[in-house]
Design a protein around this motif. Structure first.
Motif, PDB file in Angstrom:
ATOM      1  N   VAL A 138       0.779  -1.267   0.083  1.00  0.00           N
ATOM      2  CA  VAL A 138       0.054   0.025  -0.030  1.00  0.00           C
ATOM      3  C   VAL A 138       0.747   1.306   0.130  1.00  0.00           C
ATOM      4  N   ALA A 139       1.946   1.337   0.887  1.00  0.00           N
ATOM      5  CA  ALA A 139       2.681   2.507   1.071  1.00  0.00           C
ATOM      6  C   ALA A 139       3.819   2.907  -0.458  1.00  0.00           C
ATOM      7  N   THR A 140       3.827   1.480  -0.950  1.00  0.00           N
ATOM      8  CA  THR A 140       4.735   1.688  -2.124  1.00  0.00           C
ATOM      9  C   THR A 140       3.712   2.197  -3.346  1.00  0.00           C
ATOM     10  N   SER A 141       2.451   1.710  -3.477  1.00  0.00           N
ATOM     11  CA  SER A 141       1.766   2.210  -4.503  1.00  0.00           C
ATOM     12  C   SER A 141       1.358   3.694  -4.218  1.00  0.00           C
ATOM     13  N   LEU A 142       1.248   4.264  -2.969  1.00  0.00           N
ATOM     14  CA  LEU A 142       0.906   5.392  -2.509  1.00  0.00           C
ATOM     15  C   LEU A 142       1.892   6.368  -2.932  1.00  0.00           C
ATOM     16  N   SER A 143       3.129   6.108  -2.678  1.00  0.00           N
ATOM     17  CA  SER A 143       4.238   6.919  -2.995  1.00  0.00           C
ATOM     18  C   SER A 143       4.568   7.221  -4.567  1.00  0.00           C
ATOM     19  N   ALA A 144       3.987   5.812  -5.043  1.00  0.00           N
ATOM     20  CA  ALA A 144       4.289   6.058  -6.484  1.00  0.00           C
ATOM     21  C   ALA A 144       3.121   6.888  -7.515  1.00  0.00           C
ATOM     22  N   GLU A 145       2.108   7.244  -6.723  1.00  0.00           N
ATOM     23  CA  GLU A 145       1.246   7.859  -7.362  1.00  0.00           C
ATOM     24  C   GLU A 145       1.836   9.335  -7.750  1.00  0.00           C
ATOM     25  N   THR A 146       0.976   9.667  -8.713  1.00  0.00           N
ATOM     26  CA  THR A 146       1.573  11.075  -9.385  1.00  0.00           C
ATOM     27  C   THR A 146       1.162  12.357  -8.624  1.00  0.00           C
ATOM     28  N   LEU A 147       2.044  12.930  -8.182  1.00  0.00           N
ATOM     29  CA  LEU A 147       1.886  14.425  -7.585  1.00  0.00           C
ATOM     30  C   LEU A 147       1.019  15.349  -8.432  1.00  0.00           C
TER      31      LEU A 147
ATOM     32  N   PHE B 236      -1.693  15.265  -3.522  1.00  0.00           N
ATOM     33  CA  PHE B 236      -0.090  15.015  -2.954  1.00  0.00           C
ATOM     34  C   PHE B 236      -0.010  13.888  -2.125  1.00  0.00           C
ATOM     35  N   PRO B 237       0.231  12.760  -2.688  1.00  0.00           N
ATOM     36  CA  PRO B 237       0.521  11.261  -2.098  1.00  0.00           C
ATOM     37  C   PRO B 237       1.375  11.410  -0.707  1.00  0.00           C
ATOM     38  N   VAL B 238       2.402  12.267  -0.989  1.00  0.00           N
ATOM     39  CA  VAL B 238       3.379  12.276   0.056  1.00  0.00           C
ATOM     40  C   VAL B 238       3.516  13.886   0.357  1.00  0.00           C
ATOM     41  N   TRP B 239       3.314  13.989   1.696  1.00  0.00           N
ATOM     42  CA  TRP B 239       3.582  15.642   2.050  1.00  0.00           C
ATOM     43  C   TRP B 239       4.626  15.568   3.108  1.00  0.00           C
ATOM     44  N   PRO B 240       5.576  16.517   3.244  1.00  0.00           N
ATOM     45  CA  PRO B 240       5.632  17.721   2.348  1.00  0.00           C
ATOM     46  C   PRO B 240       6.588  17.261   1.048  1.00  0.00           C
ATOM     47  N   PRO B 241       6.153  17.990   0.079  1.00  0.00           N
ATOM     48  CA  PRO B 241       6.891  18.127  -1.241  1.00  0.00           C
ATOM     49  C   PRO B 241       7.884  19.122  -1.316  1.00  0.00           C
ATOM     50  N   GLU B 242       8.874  18.964  -2.185  1.00  0.00           N
ATOM     51  CA  GLU B 242       9.783  20.186  -2.400  1.00  0.00           C
ATOM     52  C   GLU B 242       9.055  21.143  -3.188  1.00  0.00           C
TER      53      GLU B 242
ATOM     54  N   HIS C  48       8.740  10.962  -6.852  1.00  0.00           N
ATOM     55  CA  HIS C  48       8.209  10.256  -8.175  1.00  0.00           C
ATOM     56  C   HIS C  48       7.650  11.003  -9.361  1.00  0.00           C
ATOM     57  N   SER C  49       7.571  12.369  -9.057  1.00  0.00           N
ATOM     58  CA  SER C  49       6.919  13.223 -10.033  1.00  0.00           C
ATOM     59  C   SER C  49       7.365  14.854  -9.665  1.00  0.00           C
TER      60      SER C  49
ATOM     61  N   VAL D 141       7.635  10.930 -17.099  1.00  0.00           N
ATOM     62  CA  VAL D 141       8.206   9.704 -16.230  1.00  0.00           C
ATOM     63  C   VAL D 141       8.607   8.614 -16.882  1.00  0.00           C
ATOM     64  N   ILE D 142       9.636   8.145 -16.759  1.00  0.00           N
ATOM     65  CA  ILE D 142      10.084   6.857 -17.523  1.00  0.00           C
ATOM     66  C   ILE D 142      10.622   5.761 -16.674  1.00  0.00           C
ATOM     67  N   GLN D 143      10.228   4.700 -16.761  1.00  0.00           N
ATOM     68  CA  GLN D 143      10.393   3.662 -15.856  1.00  0.00           C
ATOM     69  C   GLN D 143      11.540   2.701 -16.643  1.00  0.00           C
ATOM     70  N   PRO D 144      12.279   1.936 -15.760  1.00  0.00           N
ATOM     71  CA  PRO D 144      13.411   1.086 -16.331  1.00  0.00           C
ATOM     72  C   PRO D 144      12.855   0.182 -17.214  1.00  0.00           C
ATOM     73  N   ALA D 145      13.532  -0.006 -18.539  1.00  0.00           N
ATOM     74  CA  ALA D 145      13.171  -1.091 -19.596  1.00  0.00           C
ATOM     75  C   ALA D 145      11.812  -0.942 -20.080  1.00  0.00           C
ATOM     76  N   THR D 146      11.084   0.232 -19.584  1.00  0.00           N
ATOM     77  CA  THR D 146       9.858   0.490 -20.482  1.00  0.00           C
ATOM     78  C   THR D 146       9.702   1.756 -21.352  1.00  0.00           C
ATOM     79  N   PRO D 147       9.937   1.612 -22.588  1.00  0.00           N
ATOM     80  CA  PRO D 147      10.020   3.016 -23.426  1.00  0.00           C
ATOM     81  C   PRO D 147       8.997   3.749 -23.022  1.00  0.00           C
ATOM     82  N   LEU D 148       9.554   5.168 -23.227  1.00  0.00           N
ATOM     83  CA  LEU D 148       8.572   6.375 -23.239  1.00  0.00           C
ATOM     84  C   LEU D 148       8.764   7.057 -24.469  1.00  0.00           C
ATOM     85  N   GLU D 149       7.293   7.267 -24.910  1.00  0.00           N
ATOM     86  CA  GLU D 149       6.954   7.780 -26.229  1.00  0.00           C
ATOM     87  C   GLU D 149       6.539   9.301 -25.842  1.00  0.00           C
ATOM     88  N   ILE D 150       7.442  10.201 -26.774  1.00  0.00           N
ATOM     89  CA  ILE D 150       7.159  11.510 -26.639  1.00  0.00           C
ATOM     90  C   ILE D 150       6.515  12.124 -27.998  1.00  0.00           C
ATOM     91  N   PRO D 151       5.382  12.284 -28.252  1.00  0.00           N
ATOM     92  CA  PRO D 151       4.940  12.712 -29.483  1.00  0.00           C
ATOM     93  C   PRO D 151       5.368  14.180 -29.705  1.00  0.00           C
TER      94      PRO D 151
END
Length: 572
Positions: free
Chosen positions: A38-47, A71-77, A117-118, A457-467
């Motif tokens: 749960v904590a990992t999923s929460l922190s991985a949510e997009t700010l 804001f999944p995690v507070w405080p942010p920078e 994460h974002s 946001v890019i994940q390891p070994a997962t291509p990021l496509e930018i139009p």
């Protein structure tokens, strides 16, 4: 409408921790695993930063502003792009402490939040020279209208369906009242606002909408000393089947209200060999001096005055993209001696036509184009080019693009001589908001690149496509090589080619791959270069841009590589 000027003064940019030991008890181990997931999923949510409330702060003030979003995690920078505005994160989620220097120029401060994460969008907080009045609910009825002491900037929100807000103002005989809304155009509030001014009995004296883009503005001269009711309500930005006034948490607004000097828009120009700024607005005297600030990293230079409410951006992004060497002539000057050139003006009277005269050379192709509507002005322009000697029409246009309002023509001179470029409003409308910039240049085929976002946001070994969208100007028909540059270590991307015809002519997709990259936030650029017959680059490369606002283009993009979750240890 009066104008005033002053020489430009340009100033100078993990929650899911591994367990300390293996859980021997199966139940305790399962519980820990579930909590960790749960904590990992929460922190991985997009700010997500959507807006600030209130959306405006007076210079010299220190206050708490609410950041609205997710804001999944507070405080942010937190990052702010101005040194004269301090923004700090409070302990309470969503709260920011903001203080503004007493001599800070008005305008926007762009704020971004970040976590591991974002990155959030850049969101503006408006700085005003006037005090801020926060709306007090209930204030929908005339009898509930909030009393305003002028000058002030009202901060409010149409928070639910059917909502409207009312404000009471006192004016003297002969005073010109200005009420100007900032909502859709700068704050990106999803509202098409309407502003009404009525007497205390509810008789509507004037109504306004769509004066500054979707934002309304009222200018009213009172014939007697009296009290008036200013009322704001809105419809959705995108029309739907709903009948009635719209409202939501996203519909925040600010209203500049004054009977004193108000700056509406401005322009820079050449005059007697030097640069100067000219401000346009209301209640401006001929001796009214304006200043120019360059304190924001992302905003264009901003024209303002300490004694005035309101401010205006001076943006050259449109011109610099296609004609970076263009000069600006003084307003009212109709004789053009060299190109490229930018001239500005207003269509103030019905059936008015502004004419500009210029020399042409035989066989050279020229382009004249107008910019007005993208900057929130009202001109529906038309251009006609005629031969000065014979009066013969050479070219005409009233819409560069289908569904647009700005005109543009290209023509080739058959012989050396002079031509007249005539500019008017297609429907003979007019007024102080019918402002335009006219760029005239010899045609040079070129291109511009743009992206729909400035952060990825890019994940390891997962291509990021930018139009990437490609706009080819004035017959540019060559190949383009487009690539991402200055990528962080461990991230790679191959250049892609845009062909002059086919599916890649107008858009391509860049693919980025992260293999062994360190977590973090990294700036990078996207660059396009023309290719010659041997597929080698030629000419100057062009940076792809992201349109933060119609007047603001950014050419720096951000790539986030989030930290990867620690694998959960299994019970042996």
């Amino acid at each position: 409408m009066r104008r005033s000027h002053h020489k430009l003064l340009v100033g100078a940019e993990s929650l899911a921790r591994r367990p300390r030991r293996l859980m021997q008890d199966t139940t305790r181990w399962v519980c820990w695993t579930m909590l960790a997931c749960v904590a990992t999923s929460l922190s991985a949510e997009t700010l997500q930063l959507d807006r600030f409330y209130p959306p405006v702060i007076a210079r010299g003030d220190a206050t708490t502003v609410t950041a609205e979003g997710k804001f999944p995690v507070w405080p942010p920078e937190v990052e702010a792009d101005r040194d004269d505005v301090s923004v700090k994160v409070d302990k309470e989620s969503g709260k920011l402490s903001v203080s503004v220097n007493a001599d800070a120029p008005p305008g926007a401060v762009w704020i971004r939040l970040r976590d591991q994460h974002s990155l959030s969008d850049l969101v503006p907080l408006i700085v005003s020279t006037a005090s801020v009045t926060l709306e007090t609910e209930p204030n929908a009825k005339r009898s509930e209208a909030d009393q305003l002491t002028l000058p002030t900037v009202v901060a409010g929100r149409l928070e639910k369906s059917g909502d409207s807000d009312a404000y009471r103002v006192s004016v003297k005989a002969g005073q010109r009242l200005v009420a100007s809304v900032t909502a859709h155009q700068v704050l990106r509030s999803p509202m098409d606002a309407v502003l009404q001014l009525s007497d205390v009995d509810g008789n509507v004296l004037i109504q306004s909408e769509d004066v500054r883009g979707f934002d309304p503005q009222i200018v009213y001269t009172s014939e007697r000393e009296t009290e008036l009711i200013l009322r704001i309500f809105a419809f959705p930005e995108t029309p739907n089947q709903t009948i009635g006034f719209a409202g939501s948490q996203a519909m925040v607004y600010a209203i500049d209200v004054t009977t004193g000097p108000f700056i509406d828009h401005a322009v820079s120009e050449k005059h007697s060999g030097s640069d100067r700024a000219i401000a346009f607005g209301h209640n401006l005297s001929d001796e009214f001096d304006v200043q120019l600030s360059n304190v924001s990293q992302h905003s264009p230079p901003t024209v303002y005055a300490d004694a005035s409410i309101g401010w205006a951006w001076l943006s050259d992004d449109w011109v610099s993209a296609v004609a970076p060497t263009a000069t600006r002539l003084a307003m009212g000057q109709s004789e053009i001696e060299s190109l490229p050139v930018v001239v500005c003006g207003h269509i103030l009277k019905p059936n008015q036509t502004d004419s500009y005269h210029m020399p042409v050379a035989a066989g050279i192709r020229y382009r004249a184009e107008v910019r007005s509507r993208p900057d929130g002005f009202l001109l529906d322009s038309k251009l006609v080019v005629v031969d000065s000697e014979s009066g013969k029409q050479i070219a005409s246009n009233d819409d560069i693009k289908r569904g647009g309002y700005d005109a543009g023509v290209e023509f080739t001179a058959e012989q050396e001589g002079r031509v007249e470029v005539r500019l008017s409003d297609t429907v003979n409308d007019s007024g102080p908001r019918h402002f335009y910039q006219l760029l005239i240049r010899a045609v040079t085929p070129g291109f511009q690149l743009s992206a729909a976002a400035d952060r990825f946001v890019i994940q390891p070994a997962t291509p990021l496509e930018i139009p990437i969208t490609i706009e080819r100007d004035s017959g540019f028909s060559g190949q383009l090589s487009i690539e991402a540059t200055e990528l962080p270590a461990g991230v790679t991307s191959a250049a892609v080619v845009s062909e002059p015809k086919g599916e890649t002519a107008k858009s391509v997709k860049l693919n980025l791959v992260a293999t062994d990259a360190a977590p973090g936030h990294y700036p990078f650029h996207i660059v396009g270069s023309a290719l010659d017959a041997d597929e080698k680059t030629k000419g100057d490369p062009q940076n792809s841009v992201f349109a933060l606002r119609p007047a603001i283009s950014l050419d720096t993009f951000w790539l986030t590589i989030p930290p990867q979750p620690t694998p959960t240890q299994k019970q042996p």
